[in-house]
Design an enzyme around this catalytic site. Structure first.
Site, short mmCIF file in Angstrom:
data_model
loop_
_atom_site.label_atom_id
_atom_site.label_comp_id
_atom_site.label_asym_id
_atom_site.label_seq_id
_atom_site.Cartn_x
_atom_site.Cartn_y
_atom_site.Cartn_z
N HIS A 99 0.83 -1.20 0.00
CA HIS A 99 0.00 0.00 0.00
C HIS A 99 0.86 1.26 0.00
CE1 HIS A 99 -3.77 -2.01 0.22
NE2 HIS A 99 -3.60 -2.49 1.44
N CYS A 112 0.10 1.77 -5.50
CA CYS A 112 -0.83 2.65 -6.20
C CYS A 112 -0.21 4.05 -6.36
CB CYS A 112 -2.14 2.75 -5.43
SG CYS A 112 -3.08 1.22 -5.39
#
Length: 231
Positions: free
Chosen positions: A144, A201
């Site tokens: 993440h 991301c």
């Protein structure tokens, strides 16, 4: 009057739902560092229990700059949610399998087998089916952007990345990065040489589900086996 009451009720309901979402998000943010720390502790225990290579007295350990890796074992008999290490150790989905260390960031992150939500809450996830760390091929790790890979964009070309598993410590050198659309297929390339790809991301500061992916690439430049001290 009834219309006003209905609108007031709808407003209160939306407020309560928004509050619940905020509370849940806050709990997850506070839990993430704790779970990540526990995963590192799990790896520390596993590392101590792992079989070590004993170097005979008339031999010296493999130099860090020398790459001498055995071929990756045939894992055709393994299920789709497992990987097999060089030493024959079977990694099961959800298991802590190692640690990644970024010297320039002074940051350590546990590595778990699999890239589902439970794994990514605790550390970086190894894509099952990608090359086992240290072997020929592309070893892919995901994390993440707001937790374990928060500072990934700060790494520069030639920075070092150390990855430790039961097979030893593998030193990679950053070769570059690229940004691709989140829906793009085929962004992860195969390789005949040992390389590492870290995915998160992008943009890093994006609020919500980010539309793109940041890919950092690194090449293997050295290996240090886990050694057992001579007595």
């Amino acid at each position: 009057m009834r219309i006003r009451s209905g609108v007031a009720f709808a407003v209160k309901l939306i407020f309560l739902l928004s509050l619940c979402v905020l509370v849940y998000s806050a709990v997850q943010i506070f839990k993430a560092p704790v779970e990540a720390r526990h995963a590192l502790e799990d790896w520390a225990k596993k590392r101590e229990e792992a079989p070590r290579l004993t170097v005979p007295e008339d031999e010296t350990p493999l130099p860090a700059g020398m790459i001498n890796l055995p071929a990756q074992p045939d894992d055709s008999s393994a299920s789709t949610n497992t990987s097999i290490s060089q030493s024959g150790t079977t990694y099961t989905e959800g298991e802590v399998i190692g640690e990644i260390y970024f010297p320039s960031l002074n940051k350590r992150v546990a590595i778990l087998e699999g890239t589902q939500r439970p794994q990514l809450k605790r550390g970086a996830g190894h894509y099952t089916g990608s090359a086992v760390v240290g072997t020929s091929g592309n070893s892919v790790l995901a994390g993440h952007r707001d937790t374990v890979f928060r500072s990934l964009g700060s790494l520069k070309k030639h920075d070092l990345i150390e990855v430790e598993t039961v097979d030893g410590k593998f030193v990679y050198e950053v070769t570059g990065s690229t940004i691709v659309d989140g829906e793009e297929r085929g962004a992860i390339k195969e390789s005949d040489t040992p390389i590492l790809t870290l995915i998160t991301c992008y943009p890093f500061s994006y609020v919500g589900s980010a539309p793109e992916r940041y890919l950092l690439s690194a090449s293997l430049i050295g290996r240090e086996p886990l050694l057992q001290e001579q007595h």
